[in-house]
Scaffold this motif. Sequence first.
Motif, PDB file in Angstrom:
ATOM      1  N   GLY A 282       6.427 -10.853  -2.413  1.00  0.00           N
ATOM      2  CA  GLY A 282       5.556 -11.950  -2.646  1.00  0.00           C
ATOM      3  C   GLY A 282       4.437 -11.852  -1.493  1.00  0.00           C
ATOM      4  O   GLY A 282       3.774 -12.752  -1.124  1.00  0.00           O
ATOM      5  N   VAL A 283       4.183 -10.673  -1.124  1.00  0.00           N
ATOM      6  CA  VAL A 283       2.861 -10.300  -0.512  1.00  0.00           C
ATOM      7  C   VAL A 283       2.260  -9.105  -0.620  1.00  0.00           C
ATOM      8  O   VAL A 283       2.872  -7.963  -1.033  1.00  0.00           O
ATOM      9  N   PHE A 350      -2.116 -11.718  -2.241  1.00  0.00           N
ATOM     10  CA  PHE A 350      -1.229 -12.949  -2.232  1.00  0.00           C
ATOM     11  C   PHE A 350      -0.125 -12.807  -1.066  1.00  0.00           C
ATOM     12  O   PHE A 350       0.137 -11.758  -0.618  1.00  0.00           O
ATOM     13  N   ARG A 351       0.256 -13.960  -0.539  1.00  0.00           N
ATOM     14  CA  ARG A 351       1.084 -13.969   0.571  1.00  0.00           C
ATOM     15  C   ARG A 351       2.262 -14.784   0.621  1.00  0.00           C
ATOM     16  O   ARG A 351       3.088 -14.656   1.442  1.00  0.00           O
ATOM     17  N   CYS A 382      -2.323  -2.107   1.948  1.00  0.00           N
ATOM     18  CA  CYS A 382      -1.277  -1.948   0.783  1.00  0.00           C
ATOM     19  C   CYS A 382      -0.176  -1.225   1.255  1.00  0.00           C
ATOM     20  O   CYS A 382       0.962  -1.531   1.083  1.00  0.00           O
ATOM     21  N   THR A 383      -0.445  -0.120   1.678  1.00  0.00           N
ATOM     22  CA  THR A 383       0.575   1.016   2.318  1.00  0.00           C
ATOM     23  C   THR A 383       1.418   0.587   3.377  1.00  0.00           C
ATOM     24  O   THR A 383       2.791   0.648   3.437  1.00  0.00           O
ATOM     25  N   GLU A 384       0.761  -0.190   4.245  1.00  0.00           N
ATOM     26  CA  GLU A 384       1.691  -0.807   5.374  1.00  0.00           C
ATOM     27  C   GLU A 384       2.568  -1.908   4.659  1.00  0.00           C
ATOM     28  O   GLU A 384       3.809  -2.017   5.488  1.00  0.00           O
ATOM     29  N   ILE A 385       2.242  -2.541   3.808  1.00  0.00           N
ATOM     30  CA  ILE A 385       2.933  -3.545   3.203  1.00  0.00           C
ATOM     31  C   ILE A 385       4.372  -3.020   2.352  1.00  0.00           C
ATOM     32  O   ILE A 385       5.418  -3.331   2.757  1.00  0.00           O
ATOM     33  N   CYS A 386       4.076  -1.877   1.750  1.00  0.00           N
ATOM     34  CA  CYS A 386       5.135  -1.158   1.052  1.00  0.00           C
ATOM     35  C   CYS A 386       6.045  -0.592   2.062  1.00  0.00           C
ATOM     36  O   CYS A 386       7.289  -0.578   1.801  1.00  0.00           O
ATOM     37  N   LEU A 387       5.538  -0.019   3.054  1.00  0.00           N
ATOM     38  CA  LEU A 387       6.435   0.541   4.102  1.00  0.00           C
ATOM     39  C   LEU A 387       7.372  -0.313   5.041  1.00  0.00           C
ATOM     40  O   LEU A 387       8.540  -0.188   5.111  1.00  0.00           O
ATOM     41  N   ALA A 388       6.768  -1.423   5.095  1.00  0.00           N
ATOM     42  CA  ALA A 388       7.487  -2.613   5.660  1.00  0.00           C
ATOM     43  C   ALA A 388       8.599  -3.106   4.806  1.00  0.00           C
ATOM     44  O   ALA A 388       9.735  -3.276   5.227  1.00  0.00           O
ATOM     45  N   VAL A 389       8.347  -3.393   3.595  1.00  0.00           N
ATOM     46  CA  VAL A 389       9.353  -4.109   2.481  1.00  0.00           C
ATOM     47  C   VAL A 389      10.373  -3.081   2.458  1.00  0.00           C
ATOM     48  O   VAL A 389      11.459  -3.496   2.171  1.00  0.00           O
ATOM     49  N   VAL A 390      10.027  -1.868   1.999  1.00  0.00           N
ATOM     50  CA  VAL A 390      11.127  -0.755   1.884  1.00  0.00           C
ATOM     51  C   VAL A 390      11.941  -0.529   3.052  1.00  0.00           C
ATOM     52  O   VAL A 390      13.174  -0.404   2.938  1.00  0.00           O
ATOM     53  N   ARG A 400      -0.961  -9.254   7.003  1.00  0.00           N
ATOM     54  CA  ARG A 400      -0.901 -10.420   6.397  1.00  0.00           C
ATOM     55  C   ARG A 400      -2.239 -11.130   6.611  1.00  0.00           C
ATOM     56  O   ARG A 400      -2.866 -11.703   5.542  1.00  0.00           O
ATOM     57  N   GLU A 401      -2.975 -11.156   7.697  1.00  0.00           N
ATOM     58  CA  GLU A 401      -4.376 -11.593   7.854  1.00  0.00           C
ATOM     59  C   GLU A 401      -5.411 -11.036   7.355  1.00  0.00           C
ATOM     60  O   GLU A 401      -6.225 -11.396   6.786  1.00  0.00           O
ATOM     61  N   GLY A 402      -5.161  -9.322   7.102  1.00  0.00           N
ATOM     62  CA  GLY A 402      -6.246  -8.674   6.836  1.00  0.00           C
ATOM     63  C   GLY A 402      -6.405  -8.694   5.329  1.00  0.00           C
ATOM     64  O   GLY A 402      -7.667  -8.754   4.782  1.00  0.00           O
ATOM     65  N   ILE A 403      -5.361  -8.968   4.589  1.00  0.00           N
ATOM     66  CA  ILE A 403      -5.430  -8.887   3.305  1.00  0.00           C
ATOM     67  C   ILE A 403      -6.258 -10.142   2.509  1.00  0.00           C
ATOM     68  O   ILE A 403      -6.610  -9.872   1.314  1.00  0.00           O
TER      69      ILE A 403
END
Length: 503
Positions: A282-283, A350-351, A382-390, A400-403
């Motif tokens: 969802g982000v 989206f966040r 986007c890569t940082e999001i994927c790393l955190a989620v996985v 979250r602020e930057g996107i």
Amino acid sequence: MAAARTSQRIDSAAAAESETPDVGEVAPEEAVVPVGTAFAGIRREFGLPGEFPTAALAEAEQAVAEPLSSAERTDATGLPLVTVDPEGSKDLDQAVLLRRRGRRGFRVHYAIADTAAFVAPGGALDRETFRRGQTLYLPDGNIPLHPPLLSEGAASLLPEQVRPAVLWTVDLDSHGAPIRVDVRRAVVRSVAALDYRGLLRSFEAGEPHPAVELLPEVGLLRREQTTHRGAIELGLPEQRVEFSDSSGWRLGLRPRMWLEAFNAEISLLTGMCAAEIMLAAGVGVLRTVPDPDEEAVLGLRRSAERLGVYWPPEQSAAEFLSALEPSRPESLALHVAGTRLLRGAGYTAFRDGKPAVVGHAGIGAAYAHVTAPLRRLVDRLCTEICLAVVAGRPVPEWVREGIVELPSAMGNSDRLASRVERACIAQVQAWELADRLGEVFTATVLRTDGEAGTGEVFVPEPPVIARCRGAELVRGQRVSVRLVDVDSAHREVLFELADTPSG
């Protein structure tokens, strides 16, 4: 000199969706213009960035000077990864290794340059990358997103160098569909920097590099899936600017190599996996192109009917376009008309849950940019999001602020890149044709404006797209046109319909 990277599709609306670096070479001819001064006017006109701010350079230098920490990084230096890029490239974002997974499928290792290891959130360099958005490629030199000591040095996946990377591992079934995805930080060492033409020759000789010998098999499986997904792909060749010491700046035209298409499938696969990871969390930020509306599809059907090209009622627009014979002039006109099916491209951030629009009509799936962080800002976040989620960690607050800013930053840079590319192409067109006034050329009519009595034509030799006068212009028709005006200062070329059709 190596081929310049500046190029555009026959219709520039399609160019923004290309995921493949440009390659190719054309025969040199006349019209010499000095290197280094040729496109200075375009740089001034569009206010393109020059040197990096002192503070941003200082941060980059400090990041390079600090020893690489292996904490929380997988040691993947034993993987014999290779890069595949245009000849002479130094900003190497991706390194790949393809292996069989028993008898049931394949494993794709895809290492991506880890720019976050060098760019501190909120610092001067971070702010400068948000201002630039992406690397701009001009025929006489690029304007990089990151300082060259990063993009062509410490962050680039150069051969035989230990580098920080983000390692994607995607398991595919026997049909090429992903069944397991992992992404983590790693240290890698590319064993070779391959270029497209050299790799193509090695395949033709039956001796490809072992790291990519499965590329035709995996690439073909992935290409077959594009049809099943309903991806709307436009088979448009590209105009290309090149330079030689004897002939100066010239335009060339090339179709896409099969090797490029298959290599691009690995990048597209990774981007689709990234999109699914972010949607589940969802982000994120997606590269979106809405499905074409009914009126756009009906307009394409009417164009096909006018051109005498049969379109079976049960066939989708994607299937119809993919089945066209590329050498026919009416096919070129229909692919240009098909660009109307891919309007509305943008970035959707989206966040707090899944957004309303998630698909990319040109790909036939949800898609995100994660494979070119040296050249594109959005990929880093986007890569940082994927790393955190996985990894099961919260997405960093700076991400979250930057996107929130990314759709505007990337949209502006995309528009600027497209305008600069068109200006460079138009400039070289004018230079090439400056001494050919009055000559007659064979052309294909791409567009018409019946009321104005004008249209747009494509001349294959030299490969030029320009305005043409003539009330009798018919889209898709092959005609003879006469060059009646060239204005190099304003980058304008004008043809008129000649008296005798070319047949």
